[in-house]
Design an enzyme around this catalytic site. Structure first.
Site, PDB file in Angstrom:
ATOM      1  CB  SER A   1      -0.961  -0.049   1.192  1.00  0.00           C
ATOM      2  OG  SER A   1      -1.982   0.898   1.059  1.00  0.00           O
TER       3      SER A   1
ATOM      4  CG  ASP B   1       8.667   4.741 -11.358  1.00  0.00           C
ATOM      5  OD1 ASP B   1       9.332   3.693 -11.371  1.00  0.00           O
ATOM      6  OD2 ASP B   1       7.460   4.784 -11.678  1.00  0.00           O
TER       7      ASP B   1
ATOM      8  CE  LYS C   1      -5.505  -1.859  -0.095  1.00  0.00           C
ATOM      9  NZ  LYS C   1      -5.952  -0.464   0.097  1.00  0.00           N
TER      10      LYS C   1
END
Length: 418
Positions: free
Chosen positions: A314, A325, A339
């Site tokens: 999560s 990224d 999740k």
């Protein structure tokens, strides 16, 4: 002639009766008033209809689901709750769920920073429907008892979890401090095992920090974040500032077995490490809904490695994905839990609650997290270790992170001398 007139009169009378009948049909008839129970079911249906992520509603006619739910008389609050749960079950989404008033109050309390129970974050496996451990909370009774991420909970106090909702299972594991709860656990490659866990107060201290020195002499800031509660961002900022003053030249952020928590905490923590860049996109059924950005300055630009595993879920995945990224951190460990759905909580008219999946997360490079997780830059499997062995020579993932940072420091040092 008389017979002809009679027919004419009859036609006129018949026409008049038809006109009156049609006119009566055009007058709105008083609708049957909905009962309080039916109103609650309709309230839930409308909220899902307006907000649910999947506009196909699991490839079904959502209007007919409402009609079916209201077909039978609902003679009690319990009957209304059962009808709502059946309606939501048709969506096949364990995170869109109904909460009775007690469960709703409990969920609101759980984000405040203190719990009483065994200390497990749980989810329903999307493939099997089994109740699964996301991660035990660090230092909790479940953690000390040896329960691990991906363990499947088959029974709680002898009651099968097969037909329990997440909230019902959580309620069965909560209880007074000092009381005992028995869990039947299934683990990959191991026979079913019974765990007897003593409930306790669980202090959710989210941050552990320590200045260490690598074998090559690099001052290393080790940070372990256990969950994303309301205090996490502030506590982590204090820890980073303290380590900077002590001379830390590189960092390891340990997100292993961190089951997540508040989205906002994850975003704020990403901002501590980034000068600029997108942190996460949220995507609803209309497409990209919005994004959260970093606006700097970061607290440190020192090299960073993040440790992740199957219990990283999560908000932890949002943070890890954002820093990966943006090229701010390398990830080491195992693919994360997966999740990536956003729920919104709605209070209903009778004091109960409704959690609805309204959107999903995408990383800055538009990677979908849900059910896929995030793959580390360097995959390092980990043998089972105790909590005391975390961050020691027995911790292979930690050692791999130290090796990466040590090489990085050598390269940086050579560049500076040149």
């Amino acid at each position: 002639m008389g017979l002809f007139m009679d027919k004419k009169v009859l036609r006129r009378v018949f026409s008049l009766l038809m006109a009156l009948w049609l006119a009566w049909g055009a007058i709105p008839q008083p609708a049957t008033a909905l009962t309080e129970e039916q109103k609650l079911v309709s309230e839930v249906w409308r909220i899902v209809n307006r907000n649910y992520l999947d506009e196909t509603f699991n490839h079904q006619n959502w209007a007919s689901v409402r009609q079916k739910a209201l077909e039978k008389p609902l003679k009690s609050q319990e009957a209304a709750y059962a009808a709502i749960q059946n309606m939501l079950k048709s969506l096949d989404d364990p995170f869109t769920r109904f909460l009775d008033p007690e469960q709703y109050r409990s969920l609101q309390v759980n984000t405040s920073g203190e719990l009483t129970g065994v200390g497990l974050q749980i989810a329903l496996d999307s493939q099997t429907g089994k109740l699964e451990v996301v991660a035990p909370i660090a230092g909790s009774p479940a953690d000390k008892a040896g329960i691990r991420p991906r363990d499947r909970i088959l029974k709680i106090e002898g009651v099968s979890t097969e037909n329990l909702t997440l909230d019902e299972a959580a309620a069965k594991m909560r209880g007074p401090i000092g009381s005992l709860v028995t869990l039947l656990i299934e683990r990959e490659g191991v026979d079913e095992q019974e765990f007897r866990v003593v409930r306790d107060r669980i202090a959710l201290n989210p941050v552990i920090s320590e200045l260490r020195v690598t074998p090559q002499g690099t001052p290393l800031g080790y940070l372990r974040l256990n969950q994303f509660n309301a205090n996490a961002s502030m506590e982590l900022a204090h820890a980073i500032n303290s380590l900077e003053k002590k001379g830390a030249a590189a960092y390891i952020l340990d997100l292993r077995n961190n089951p997540g928590g508040l989205l906002q905490a994850g975003i704020e923590i990403a901002r501590l490490w980034l000068d600029s860049g997108t942190i996460v996109y949220t995507v609803n059924r209309q497409g990209i809904q919005g994004s959260f950005e970093a606006f700097g300055p970061a607290l440190t630009s020192d090299p960073l490695v993040i440790l992740v595993n199957q219990g990283t879920a999560s908000a932890s995945e949002i943070l890890a994905g954002a820093l990966q990224d943006n090229g701010r951190a390398q990830l080491v460990g195992e693919t994360t839990f997966g999740k990536g759905l956003i729920q919104s909580l709605f209070e209903l008219s009778d004091g109960s609650g409704l959690a609805v999946t309204i959107a999903k997360y995408e990383t800055p490079q538009h990677r979908d997290i849900n059910k896929l997780g995030i793959k580390p830059d360097k995959i390092i499997p980990q043998d089972v270790i105790t909590r005391e062995q975390i961050g020691t020579e027995a911790d292979q993932q930690y050692q791999a992170a130290v090796e990466i940072l040590t090489k990085n420091q050598v390269v940086v040092g050579m560049g500076n001398r040149a």
